[in-house]
Design a protein around this motif. Sequence first.
Motif, PDB file in Angstrom:
ATOM      1  N   ASP A  55       0.819  -1.218   0.000  1.00 39.95           N
ATOM      2  CA  ASP A  55       0.000   0.000   0.000  1.00 39.95           C
ATOM      3  C   ASP A  55       0.852   1.267   0.000  1.00 39.95           C
ATOM      4  O   ASP A  55       0.508   2.248  -0.639  1.00 39.95           O
ATOM      5  CB  ASP A  55      -0.920   0.027   1.222  1.00 39.95           C
ATOM      6  N   SER A  56       1.930   1.254   0.758  1.00 41.62           N
ATOM      7  CA  SER A  56       2.819   2.414   0.858  1.00 41.62           C
ATOM      8  C   SER A  56       4.216   1.910   1.218  1.00 41.62           C
ATOM      9  O   SER A  56       4.422   0.710   1.376  1.00 41.62           O
ATOM     10  CB  SER A  56       2.318   3.386   1.940  1.00 41.62           C
ATOM     11  N   THR A  57       5.158   2.832   1.396  1.00 44.93           N
ATOM     12  CA  THR A  57       6.506   2.423   1.793  1.00 44.93           C
ATOM     13  C   THR A  57       6.572   2.048   3.271  1.00 44.93           C
ATOM     14  O   THR A  57       7.522   1.401   3.690  1.00 44.93           O
ATOM     15  CB  THR A  57       7.534   3.547   1.521  1.00 44.93           C
TER      16      THR A  57
ATOM     17  N   LEU B  93       0.357  -4.017   8.490  1.00 42.97           N
ATOM     18  CA  LEU B  93       1.655  -4.636   8.669  1.00 42.97           C
ATOM     19  C   LEU B  93       2.713  -3.568   8.409  1.00 42.97           C
ATOM     20  O   LEU B  93       2.771  -2.988   7.322  1.00 42.97           O
ATOM     21  CB  LEU B  93       1.820  -5.792   7.676  1.00 42.97           C
ATOM     22  N   ASP B  94       3.545  -3.299   9.411  1.00 44.22           N
ATOM     23  CA  ASP B  94       4.603  -2.293   9.288  1.00 44.22           C
ATOM     24  C   ASP B  94       5.801  -2.913   8.571  1.00 44.22           C
ATOM     25  O   ASP B  94       6.361  -3.908   9.019  1.00 44.22           O
ATOM     26  CB  ASP B  94       5.009  -1.827  10.681  1.00 44.22           C
TER      27      ASP B  94
ATOM     28  N   SER C 109       8.250  -0.573   7.266  1.00 44.44           N
ATOM     29  CA  SER C 109       9.011   0.660   7.029  1.00 44.44           C
ATOM     30  C   SER C 109      10.521   0.450   7.055  1.00 44.44           C
ATOM     31  O   SER C 109      11.263   1.277   6.528  1.00 44.44           O
ATOM     32  CB  SER C 109       8.625   1.730   8.051  1.00 44.44           C
ATOM     33  N   ASP C 110      10.979  -0.668   7.629  1.00 50.84           N
ATOM     34  CA  ASP C 110      12.417  -0.939   7.662  1.00 50.84           C
ATOM     35  C   ASP C 110      12.921  -1.602   6.387  1.00 50.84           C
ATOM     36  O   ASP C 110      14.110  -1.839   6.232  1.00 50.84           O
ATOM     37  CB  ASP C 110      12.784  -1.780   8.878  1.00 50.84           C
ATOM     38  N   GLY C 111      12.023  -1.899   5.454  1.00 45.45           N
ATOM     39  CA  GLY C 111      12.421  -2.456   4.164  1.00 45.45           C
ATOM     40  C   GLY C 111      12.748  -3.933   4.229  1.00 45.45           C
ATOM     41  O   GLY C 111      12.441  -4.619   5.199  1.00 45.45           O
ATOM     42  N   CYS C 112      13.385  -4.417   3.202  1.00 44.80           N
ATOM     43  CA  CYS C 112      13.739  -5.830   3.077  1.00 44.80           C
ATOM     44  C   CYS C 112      14.741  -6.216   4.157  1.00 44.80           C
ATOM     45  O   CYS C 112      15.735  -5.519   4.363  1.00 44.80           O
ATOM     46  CB  CYS C 112      14.322  -6.108   1.691  1.00 44.80           C
ATOM     47  N   GLY C 113      14.477  -7.329   4.818  1.00 39.23           N
ATOM     48  CA  GLY C 113      15.349  -7.797   5.884  1.00 39.23           C
ATOM     49  C   GLY C 113      16.712  -8.271   5.424  1.00 39.23           C
ATOM     50  O   GLY C 113      17.609  -8.457   6.242  1.00 39.23           O
ATOM     51  N   VAL C 114      16.897  -8.452   4.130  1.00 32.75           N
ATOM     52  CA  VAL C 114      18.188  -8.899   3.612  1.00 32.75           C
ATOM     53  C   VAL C 114      19.080  -7.719   3.245  1.00 32.75           C
ATOM     54  O   VAL C 114      20.228  -7.639   3.671  1.00 32.75           O
ATOM     55  CB  VAL C 114      18.008  -9.839   2.394  1.00 32.75           C
TER      56      VAL C 114
ATOM     57  N   LYS D 271      16.379  -2.703   1.232  1.00 31.60           N
ATOM     58  CA  LYS D 271      15.680  -2.017   0.142  1.00 31.60           C
ATOM     59  C   LYS D 271      14.232  -1.739   0.558  1.00 31.60           C
ATOM     60  O   LYS D 271      13.536  -2.620   1.053  1.00 31.60           O
ATOM     61  CB  LYS D 271      15.703  -2.891  -1.111  1.00 31.60           C
ATOM     62  N   ARG D 272      13.805  -0.495   0.352  1.00 33.68           N
ATOM     63  CA  ARG D 272      12.437  -0.098   0.718  1.00 33.68           C
ATOM     64  C   ARG D 272      11.421  -0.815  -0.154  1.00 33.68           C
ATOM     65  O   ARG D 272      11.628  -0.991  -1.354  1.00 33.68           O
ATOM     66  CB  ARG D 272      12.259   1.411   0.547  1.00 33.68           C
ATOM     67  N   ILE D 273      10.339  -1.206   0.459  1.00 35.95           N
ATOM     68  CA  ILE D 273       9.204  -1.768  -0.266  1.00 35.95           C
ATOM     69  C   ILE D 273       8.392  -0.570  -0.754  1.00 35.95           C
ATOM     70  O   ILE D 273       7.909   0.227   0.046  1.00 35.95           O
ATOM     71  CB  ILE D 273       8.343  -2.666   0.649  1.00 35.95           C
ATOM     72  N   MET D 274       8.260  -0.434  -2.051  1.00 35.09           N
ATOM     73  CA  MET D 274       7.578   0.716  -2.633  1.00 35.09           C
ATOM     74  C   MET D 274       6.104   0.398  -2.884  1.00 35.09           C
ATOM     75  O   MET D 274       5.743  -0.766  -3.062  1.00 35.09           O
ATOM     76  CB  MET D 274       8.258   1.119  -3.943  1.00 35.09           C
ATOM     77  N   PRO D 275       5.246   1.428  -2.915  1.00 35.91           N
ATOM     78  CA  PRO D 275       3.842   1.187  -3.227  1.00 35.91           C
ATOM     79  C   PRO D 275       3.711   0.437  -4.549  1.00 35.91           C
ATOM     80  O   PRO D 275       4.365   0.770  -5.532  1.00 35.91           O
ATOM     81  CB  PRO D 275       3.250   2.600  -3.342  1.00 35.91           C
ATOM     82  N   GLY D 276       2.914  -0.603  -4.539  1.00 35.67           N
ATOM     83  CA  GLY D 276       2.712  -1.406  -5.737  1.00 35.67           C
ATOM     84  C   GLY D 276       3.659  -2.585  -5.861  1.00 35.67           C
ATOM     85  O   GLY D 276       3.439  -3.483  -6.654  1.00 35.67           O
ATOM     86  N   ASP D 277       4.735  -2.605  -5.051  1.00 42.25           N
ATOM     87  CA  ASP D 277       5.691  -3.711  -5.091  1.00 42.25           C
ATOM     88  C   ASP D 277       5.133  -4.948  -4.394  1.00 42.25           C
ATOM     89  O   ASP D 277       4.449  -4.835  -3.375  1.00 42.25           O
ATOM     90  CB  ASP D 277       6.995  -3.348  -4.364  1.00 42.25           C
TER      91      ASP D 277
END
Length: 81
Positions: free
Chosen positions: A10-12, A42-43, A45-50, A53-59
Motif C-alpha cells: 500500500d505504501s513504503t 503490517l509495518d 518501514s524498515d524495508g527488506c530484511g536482507v 531495500k524499501r518496499i515501494m507502493p505497488g511492489d
Amino acid sequence: MPRVRFETADSTERTQIGEGLVRFAVAAGRLETGQEEGKYFLDHSDGCGVDGKRIMPGDAFVFDTETGDILCAEHGDERSE
C-alpha cells in the motif's frame, strides 16, 4: 503459515492486513493500528530484511510469519526455494 506473499504494498511504510494475520504481526512486532484508512496494518518501514531495500507502493513483498522478516519479492522467492 510460514510465508505470506503480498502482491501490492500500500505504501513504503505499511500495508493493510486482515484479522487472520494480526497475531503474526503482533508476534513480529509489526502490527500498526489507529489509521483512518483501516483497522490493521503490517509495518514494513524498515524495508527488506536482507538488503534494507524499501518496499515501494505497488511492489510485491513477503512476510515470513515464522521469523517476522519482511522480504522484497526477489529475496522472498529465494528463501522459498
